[in-house]
Design a protein around this motif. Structure first.
Motif, PDB file in Angstrom:
ATOM      1  N   GLU A   1      38.399  36.198  43.866  1.00 12.71           N
ATOM      2  CA  GLU A   1      37.497  35.047  43.789  1.00 12.71           C
ATOM      3  C   GLU A   1      37.227  34.582  42.361  1.00 12.71           C
ATOM      4  OE1 GLU A   1      33.999  36.559  45.676  1.00 12.71           O
ATOM      5  OE2 GLU A   1      34.859  36.490  47.676  1.00 12.71           O
ATOM      6  N   VAL A   2      37.618  35.379  41.365  1.00 12.21           N
ATOM      7  CA  VAL A   2      37.281  35.086  39.975  1.00 12.21           C
ATOM      8  C   VAL A   2      38.304  34.119  39.391  1.00 12.21           C
ATOM      9  CG1 VAL A   2      36.927  36.061  37.675  1.00 12.21           C
ATOM     10  CG2 VAL A   2      36.206  37.346  39.713  1.00 12.21           C
ATOM     11  N   GLY A   3      37.804  32.971  38.895  1.00 13.80           N
ATOM     12  CA  GLY A   3      38.690  31.965  38.313  1.00 13.80           C
ATOM     13  C   GLY A   3      38.876  32.115  36.818  1.00 13.80           C
ATOM     14  N   ASP A   4      37.817  32.526  36.110  1.00 16.95           N
ATOM     15  CA  ASP A   4      37.899  32.769  34.674  1.00 16.95           C
ATOM     16  C   ASP A   4      36.732  33.665  34.277  1.00 16.95           C
ATOM     17  OD1 ASP A   4      35.569  31.189  33.603  1.00 16.95           O
ATOM     18  OD2 ASP A   4      36.681  29.545  34.520  1.00 16.95           O
ATOM     19  N   LEU A   5      36.714  34.077  33.020  1.00 17.98           N
ATOM     20  CA  LEU A   5      35.676  34.982  32.545  1.00 17.98           C
ATOM     21  C   LEU A   5      34.706  34.306  31.578  1.00 17.98           C
ATOM     22  CD1 LEU A   5      37.718  38.284  32.081  1.00 17.98           C
ATOM     23  CD2 LEU A   5      36.421  37.494  34.062  1.00 17.98           C
TER      24      LEU A   5
ATOM     25  N   MET B   1      44.428  49.134  43.867  1.00 19.55           N
ATOM     26  CA  MET B   1      44.975  48.059  44.691  1.00 19.55           C
ATOM     27  C   MET B   1      45.673  47.034  43.801  1.00 19.55           C
ATOM     28  SD  MET B   1      41.977  47.557  47.544  1.00 19.55           S
ATOM     29  CE  MET B   1      42.892  46.264  48.391  1.00 19.55           C
ATOM     30  N   LYS B   2      46.746  46.459  44.330  1.00 22.42           N
ATOM     31  CA  LYS B   2      47.556  45.488  43.597  1.00 22.42           C
ATOM     32  C   LYS B   2      46.705  44.349  43.031  1.00 22.42           C
ATOM     33  CE  LYS B   2      49.990  42.388  45.743  1.00 22.42           C
ATOM     34  NZ  LYS B   2      50.899  41.602  46.541  1.00 22.42           N
ATOM     35  N   GLU B   3      45.752  43.871  43.813  1.00 27.98           N
ATOM     36  CA  GLU B   3      44.916  42.747  43.381  1.00 27.98           C
ATOM     37  C   GLU B   3      44.115  43.093  42.123  1.00 27.98           C
ATOM     38  OE1 GLU B   3      45.108  44.168  46.356  1.00 27.98           O
ATOM     39  OE2 GLU B   3      44.765  42.730  47.969  1.00 27.98           O
ATOM     40  N   ALA B   4      43.623  44.330  42.042  1.00 29.46           N
ATOM     41  CA  ALA B   4      42.835  44.741  40.880  1.00 29.46           C
ATOM     42  C   ALA B   4      43.709  44.855  39.637  1.00 29.46           C
ATOM     43  CB  ALA B   4      42.132  46.065  41.161  1.00 29.46           C
ATOM     44  N   VAL B   5      44.894  45.425  39.789  1.00 25.02           N
ATOM     45  CA  VAL B   5      45.820  45.548  38.664  1.00 25.02           C
ATOM     46  C   VAL B   5      46.223  44.158  38.175  1.00 25.02           C
ATOM     47  CG1 VAL B   5      48.077  46.410  37.926  1.00 25.02           C
ATOM     48  CG2 VAL B   5      46.642  47.807  39.435  1.00 25.02           C
ATOM     49  N   GLU B   6      46.506  43.251  39.097  1.00 20.46           N
ATOM     50  CA  GLU B   6      46.853  41.871  38.720  1.00 20.46           C
ATOM     51  C   GLU B   6      45.699  41.191  37.994  1.00 20.46           C
ATOM     52  OE1 GLU B   6      48.118  40.153  42.444  1.00 20.46           O
ATOM     53  OE2 GLU B   6      50.113  41.058  42.289  1.00 20.46           O
TER      54      GLU B   6
ATOM     55  N   VAL C   1      43.437  42.634  36.057  1.00 26.52           N
ATOM     56  CA  VAL C   1      43.420  43.150  34.685  1.00 26.52           C
ATOM     57  C   VAL C   1      44.508  42.475  33.848  1.00 26.52           C
ATOM     58  CG1 VAL C   1      43.813  45.202  33.253  1.00 26.52           C
ATOM     59  CG2 VAL C   1      42.344  45.348  35.284  1.00 26.52           C
ATOM     60  N   HIS C   2      45.699  42.342  34.390  1.00 21.65           N
ATOM     61  CA  HIS C   2      46.787  41.705  33.640  1.00 21.65           C
ATOM     62  C   HIS C   2      46.522  40.210  33.427  1.00 21.65           C
ATOM     63  CE1 HIS C   2      49.535  45.050  33.199  1.00 21.65           C
ATOM     64  NE2 HIS C   2      49.187  45.427  34.414  1.00 21.65           N
ATOM     65  N   ARG C   3      46.010  39.530  34.448  1.00 20.47           N
ATOM     66  CA  ARG C   3      45.758  38.090  34.358  1.00 20.47           C
ATOM     67  C   ARG C   3      44.714  37.778  33.283  1.00 20.47           C
ATOM     68  NH1 ARG C   3      44.776  37.215  39.454  1.00 20.47           N
ATOM     69  NH2 ARG C   3      42.533  37.133  39.432  1.00 20.47           N
TER      70      ARG C   3
ATOM     71  N   LEU D   1      39.438  40.181  28.702  1.00 21.88           N
ATOM     72  CA  LEU D   1      38.819  41.489  28.922  1.00 21.88           C
ATOM     73  C   LEU D   1      38.792  42.300  27.626  1.00 21.88           C
ATOM     74  CD1 LEU D   1      40.381  42.360  32.377  1.00 21.88           C
ATOM     75  CD2 LEU D   1      37.955  41.884  31.919  1.00 21.88           C
ATOM     76  N   ALA D   2      39.815  42.186  26.813  1.00 21.47           N
ATOM     77  CA  ALA D   2      39.876  42.933  25.556  1.00 21.47           C
ATOM     78  C   ALA D   2      38.823  42.455  24.560  1.00 21.47           C
ATOM     79  CB  ALA D   2      41.278  42.814  24.949  1.00 21.47           C
ATOM     80  N   GLU D   3      38.248  41.283  24.785  1.00 29.41           N
ATOM     81  CA  GLU D   3      37.255  40.705  23.874  1.00 29.41           C
ATOM     82  C   GLU D   3      35.821  41.031  24.254  1.00 29.41           C
ATOM     83  OE1 GLU D   3      38.135  36.545  24.093  1.00 29.41           O
ATOM     84  OE2 GLU D   3      39.935  36.731  22.865  1.00 29.41           O
ATOM     85  N   ARG D   4      35.605  41.734  25.367  1.00 25.90           N
ATOM     86  CA  ARG D   4      34.244  42.038  25.812  1.00 25.90           C
ATOM     87  C   ARG D   4      34.193  43.460  26.354  1.00 25.90           C
ATOM     88  NH1 ARG D   4      36.100  37.545  28.112  1.00 25.90           N
ATOM     89  NH2 ARG D   4      34.345  36.181  27.802  1.00 25.90           N
ATOM     90  N   PRO D   5      33.002  44.034  26.449  1.00 26.41           N
ATOM     91  CA  PRO D   5      32.911  45.382  27.012  1.00 26.41           C
ATOM     92  C   PRO D   5      33.289  45.381  28.503  1.00 26.41           C
ATOM     93  CG  PRO D   5      30.717  44.567  26.385  1.00 26.41           C
ATOM     94  CD  PRO D   5      31.714  43.516  26.003  1.00 26.41           C
TER      95      PRO D   5
END
Length: 167
Positions: free
Chosen positions: A39-43, A61-66, A68-70, A75-79
């Motif tokens: 459901e998450v479109g952006d951060l 699960m595949k969706e969670a790994v995707e 993180v990659h997407r 994600l690397a810019e925030r805790p």
């Protein structure tokens, strides 16, 4: 700014953990949005992210790994905190239950912490193949989630974010 709690859950156990983390953070005064990774479109607008996934056969699960990659760069810019849900019972070797993608994801996004929580198994929610699998591995039925440990972990996140911990 808000904290995002995103999860990948097949039968609802991991979603329940995500909801409990979000509820505790709200109790402590932190604005939180919670939802499926799909459901998450952006951060944009999120100051921190908690990501959880059910673990099946040693993998997130595949969706969670995707997810993180997407969103790796954002994600690397925030805790970021990661949690996994999956082992059943009360006595499991932590090293044996770590998702195989944890090292890779850690290298990409540098999470603050990863926590493994026990899950729940309700055979009535499973398809035929899944029922055969849990029967073969003799997985116990029941809800093994430790709500106090989940709440304590959320308190730790709040502390890291500088949110009041009285309550």
């Amino acid at each position: 700014m808000t904290v995002l709690v995103a999860y990948a859950s097949k039968h609802g156990s991991t979603e329940g953990i995500a909801q409990a983390i979000a509820e505790r953070l709200r109790e402590l005064g932190e604005p939180v949005e919670v939802g499926s990774v799909d459901e998450v479109g952006d951060l944009e607008g999120f100051r921190a992210v908690v990501i959880g996934s059910a673990v099946y056969l040693g993998s997130w699960m595949k969706e969670a790994v995707e997810f993180v990659h997407r969103f790796a760069e954002a994600l690397a810019e925030r805790p970021v905190w990661l949690f996994s849900s999956g082992p059943l019972g009360e006595d499991v070797e932590d090293e044996e239950e770590q998702p195989r993608q944890l090292g890779e994801m850690g290298g990409i996004i540098g999470p603050v912490d990863h926590r493994m929580f026990f899950g729940a198994l309700d055979r009535s929610k499973l398809g035929f193949g899944e029922r055969m699998m849990v029967k073969a591995v003799k997985a116990p039925d029941g809800d093994f989630r430790d709500w106090d440990a989940i709440r304590d972990w959320a308190d730790g996140i709040a502390g890291e974010l500088g949110v009041g911990t009285e309550g």
